[in-house]
Every structure is written in structure tokens, then in C-alpha cells.
Design an enzyme around this catalytic site. Sequence first.
Site, PDB file in Angstrom:
ATOM      1  N   GLY A  61     -49.765 -20.290  29.936  1.00  0.00           N
ATOM      2  CA  GLY A  61     -49.323 -20.527  28.565  1.00  0.00           C
ATOM      3  C   GLY A  61     -50.312 -21.303  27.721  1.00  0.00           C
ATOM      4  O   GLY A  61     -50.264 -21.250  26.487  1.00  0.00           O
ATOM      5  N   CYS A  69     -44.916 -12.112  34.235  1.00  0.00           N
ATOM      6  CA  CYS A  69     -45.287 -13.290  33.446  1.00  0.00           C
ATOM      7  C   CYS A  69     -45.271 -12.864  31.985  1.00  0.00           C
ATOM      8  O   CYS A  69     -46.014 -11.954  31.598  1.00  0.00           O
ATOM      9  CB  CYS A  69     -46.681 -13.772  33.851  1.00  0.00           C
ATOM     10  SG  CYS A  69     -47.371 -15.072  32.798  1.00  0.00           S
ATOM     11  N   ASN A  70     -44.417 -13.490  31.193  1.00  0.00           N
ATOM     12  CA  ASN A  70     -44.317 -13.100  29.789  1.00  0.00           C
ATOM     13  C   ASN A  70     -45.632 -13.290  29.057  1.00  0.00           C
ATOM     14  O   ASN A  70     -46.062 -12.434  28.276  1.00  0.00           O
ATOM     15  CB  ASN A  70     -43.214 -13.902  29.100  1.00  0.00           C
ATOM     16  CG  ASN A  70     -41.834 -13.542  29.609  1.00  0.00           C
ATOM     17  OD1 ASN A  70     -41.437 -13.977  30.683  1.00  0.00           O
ATOM     18  ND2 ASN A  70     -41.103 -12.752  28.850  1.00  0.00           N
ATOM     19  N   THR A  71     -46.285 -14.424  29.285  1.00  0.00           N
ATOM     20  CA  THR A  71     -47.536 -14.716  28.594  1.00  0.00           C
ATOM     21  C   THR A  71     -48.593 -13.671  28.922  1.00  0.00           C
ATOM     22  O   THR A  71     -49.265 -13.136  28.030  1.00  0.00           O
ATOM     23  CB  THR A  71     -48.038 -16.115  28.974  1.00  0.00           C
ATOM     24  OG1 THR A  71     -47.052 -17.090  28.611  1.00  0.00           O
ATOM     25  CG2 THR A  71     -49.338 -16.438  28.263  1.00  0.00           C
ATOM     26  N   CYS A  83     -39.446 -16.713  29.698  1.00  0.00           N
ATOM     27  CA  CYS A  83     -40.471 -16.989  30.703  1.00  0.00           C
ATOM     28  C   CYS A  83     -39.818 -16.749  32.054  1.00  0.00           C
ATOM     29  O   CYS A  83     -38.672 -17.161  32.275  1.00  0.00           O
ATOM     30  CB  CYS A  83     -40.974 -18.427  30.590  1.00  0.00           C
ATOM     31  SG  CYS A  83     -42.071 -18.943  31.940  1.00  0.00           S
ATOM     32  N   HIS A  98     -40.164 -18.112  34.761  1.00  0.00           N
ATOM     33  CA  HIS A  98     -39.802 -19.335  35.479  1.00  0.00           C
ATOM     34  C   HIS A  98     -38.384 -19.799  35.155  1.00  0.00           C
ATOM     35  O   HIS A  98     -37.736 -20.449  35.974  1.00  0.00           O
ATOM     36  CB  HIS A  98     -40.774 -20.470  35.117  1.00  0.00           C
ATOM     37  CG  HIS A  98     -42.078 -20.419  35.835  1.00  0.00           C
ATOM     38  ND1 HIS A  98     -43.103 -19.585  35.452  1.00  0.00           N
ATOM     39  CD2 HIS A  98     -42.535 -21.106  36.910  1.00  0.00           C
ATOM     40  CE1 HIS A  98     -44.138 -19.763  36.258  1.00  0.00           C
ATOM     41  NE2 HIS A  98     -43.813 -20.676  37.156  1.00  0.00           N
TER      42      HIS A  98
END
Length: 283
Positions: A61, A92-94, A204, A206
Site C-alpha cells: 500500500g 491483493c487489492n493494491t 483489502c 487482510h
Amino acid sequence: MATKLQDENTPCLAATPSEPRPTVLVFDSGVGGLSVYDEIRRLLPDLHYIYAFDNVAFPYGEKSETFIVERVVEIATAVQQRYPLSLAVIACNTASTVSLPALREKFAFPVVGVVPAIKPAARLTANGVVGLLATRATVKRPYTHELIARFANECQIAMLGSAELVELAEAKLHGDSVSLEELRRILRPWLRMPEPPDTVVLGCTHFPLLRDELLQVLPEGTRLVDSGAAIARRTAWLLEHEAPDAKSTDANIAYCMAMTPGAEQLLPILQRYGFETLEKLPV
């Protein structure tokens, strides 16, 4: 079976023979991708899974787009050289918001990305206020704002970017307790709103690991929405219709980028998720 720790120079112990299975890579900068992997495994339990996490460059991020693209392509290439892949999930969104075009251009196998579940959240909200909880990078990405404009233009979107939540999720998976007071501090901008979000997008991978704690802090009745189940369904469709015939009889394996004490502490957790060995991937 006991989990085995291996460095890159240690030959992998032979796996129990089984029917050849499609090989799927699930990748994240940290352990958040295990939440996505878990959803895929529930739907598709009989695949050969590889989980790779970049504990050297974590968290993504705070990294530049150029760095993320080059890094993700490098890691996917290193895995592909060891195991022909049927499909890869960038959990992973990023990383998904910036690296998918480069990955799809380089590799013949399908690549599935993770995007914030804004569309279903806009359908679920009763008060018209949707919260997007993500990393600061995801909150700032033009792609995220395009999703909002396309699917939630009639909703009020309250965006909250936090790197601290990612760290809390990683710590929880390592066995640490999560401070509810710390969560309240992070979520204070929402908790102080006259009408807080009644639906929160976990933007996210996580953050599903903190689902129980988030529900304790957010107003009663708040819905939490993530992309895990949708990714699992998309993975199943692609494996049936578009994936190359890359199969393996090997046991599931996890890769880290550095064999640190923190990585070694993940061994019991990875075992619970079905990974028999952890190796360092030389990149």
C-alpha cells in the site's frame, strides 16, 4: 502431516501421489490473501495450490505503482518457472489495481484480480451510506473511483484508508490479540458520523481476518462485504473454460521471499490452511 520448513536449496520432499490437479497460484504481499484462498478452497478443494507472499516488500500500500508491477511480474515468473500454472489469483487489492494488464500480457494462463466489492454493497445498503475500508493506495487509485462512479453513484461513499489495519491483521494471524480501542481510533471518522455506513466494503484482503473485531466496534447491524466468494466463482469458471491444462500431483506449497523468523512463525498457520511446506522463492 507435520509442516516442513525448506530453503530454496533444499529439495522438496515427495508429495503423496494423487490424481493430477490444476495448479493455482494465490499471491499477496502478506497473509491477507489467505482469506481469498480459503474461499476458493471451499468451492474448489481438489486443486493444487501455491500460496506466495512478498514479506520482503510488504506492505504494498505504500509502494509506487511501477515497483508493484515489476515486483508482481517477477514473482509470478519465478513461480511459473517451477510449476506450470493453470491460473493465478492476485489476492491483493493494491496489486490488482495496477498489475493485471502487465500480467495478462505476459502470461497465457488467466489472471484473476481482487477489486473492492462496491457493486454488491451499493445494492445492500439501506441508508445509502457505504463505507470503503482499504489501504490508502486503493482509496486513491482512479480505478476505485471509476467503480464508485459506475456502480454506486447514488450512494454516499465514505472512504477510509489505513495501513495500520493491515498490520493488525498480520499480527492477529501471528497470534497477537487485536486492540478494540485501536480499532475504534482507526474507525473514529465513521463512528463520529451522524449516520455511519450501514454497509462496509472490506477493500483489502487482510481485512476479513479482522471481521469479528470490526463487528464489535462498528454500529450493530453493519454489513461487511468482501470479494472472496465472487473470486472463487470466477476462478471455477475460468478453470473450466479458459485455463491451460497445467496439472500437478505435488502437495500444496507456500513461498515467502525471505525466510525470516516472522515467516517461520507462520508454519502452523499455513499447515492449518493445507500447505505442507514453506520455501524461500529466490527472486
